[in-house]
Design an enzyme around this catalytic site. Structure first.
Site, PDB file in Angstrom:
ATOM      1  N   PRO A  40       0.534  -1.600  -0.102  1.00 47.65           N
ATOM      2  CA  PRO A  40       0.050   0.240   0.160  1.00 47.65           C
ATOM      3  C   PRO A  40       1.216   0.936  -0.255  1.00 47.65           C
ATOM      4  O   PRO A  40       1.729   1.261   0.846  1.00 47.65           O
ATOM      5  CB  PRO A  40      -1.081  -0.422   1.125  1.00 47.65           C
ATOM      6  CG  PRO A  40      -0.247  -0.797   2.024  1.00 47.65           C
ATOM      7  CD  PRO A  40       0.655  -2.008   1.337  1.00 47.65           C
ATOM      8  N   HIS A  41       0.270   2.072  -0.987  1.00 46.47           N
ATOM      9  CA  HIS A  41       1.014   3.450  -1.220  1.00 46.47           C
ATOM     10  C   HIS A  41      -0.129   4.637  -1.102  1.00 46.47           C
ATOM     11  O   HIS A  41      -0.771   4.203  -0.963  1.00 46.47           O
ATOM     12  CB  HIS A  41       2.277   3.483  -1.826  1.00 46.47           C
ATOM     13  CG  HIS A  41       1.855   3.096  -2.649  1.00 46.47           C
ATOM     14  ND1 HIS A  41       1.565   1.731  -2.920  1.00 46.47           N
ATOM     15  CD2 HIS A  41       2.146   3.784  -4.497  1.00 46.47           C
ATOM     16  CE1 HIS A  41       1.420   0.976  -5.125  1.00 46.47           C
ATOM     17  NE2 HIS A  41       1.178   2.505  -5.752  1.00 46.47           N
ATOM     18  N   GLY A  42       0.244   5.328  -1.325  1.00 46.63           N
ATOM     19  CA  GLY A  42      -0.474   7.265  -0.881  1.00 46.63           C
ATOM     20  C   GLY A  42      -0.556   7.064  -2.753  1.00 46.63           C
ATOM     21  O   GLY A  42       0.047   7.341  -3.922  1.00 46.63           O
TER      22      GLY A  42
END
Length: 145
Positions: free
Chosen positions: A63-65
């Protein structure tokens, strides 16, 4: 401030989350605690996940922005969490959640190193079998090079 992408403090051998949402908060919380991102970045990690799954195969999710959250990143960093029981990640089983915050597209290089590590089932098994966070950190050492 170090140039280290993955700090030993950000490696967790036994994550506590039981859902995908909680796992994203757990991974993002480590990035916040490390001073790498503003708390709003964690929300953008959730936003991205709602748009497109960050499941990568071999029990890994990254997960990343969103691109809009770049201003929330203070420095590039990783968090790495292993779960003893697989999490349901939109129908896929995830044992490893790697939170990523990358400045200036640095995350692309980081992503490729993580992807290489998880491309070999033997290497994934070593990560599963590692007795503790110190052993995990040693196996992950290449991401800092």
């Amino acid at each position: 401030m170090t140039d280290t992408i993955l700090d030993r403090a950000n490696v967790v051998a036994a994550g506590t989350a039981t859902t995908r949402e909680d796992a994203i908060r757990e991974a993002g919380g480590l990035l916040v605690a490390a001073g790498a991102v503003e708390p709003g970045y964690v929300d953008s990690m959730q936003d991205r996940e709602n748009t497109v799954s960050t499941f990568m195969g071999n029990g890994l999710a990254i997960p990343h922005g969103t691109n809009e959250s770049k201003d929330e990143i203070k420095r590039s960093a990783l968090s790495f969490i292993r779960y003893s029981s697989p999490l349901d990640w939109g129908g896929e089983e995830v044992r490893f959640v790697v939170g990523i915050a990358g400045q200036n597209n640095e995350h692309l290089e980081i992503l490729s190193k993580i992807a290489i590590l998880f491309s070999e089932e033997d290497d994934v098994q070593k990560l599963i079998d590692a007795p503790d966070a110190d052993a995990l950190f040693a196996l992950l050492g290449d991401v800092n090079e």
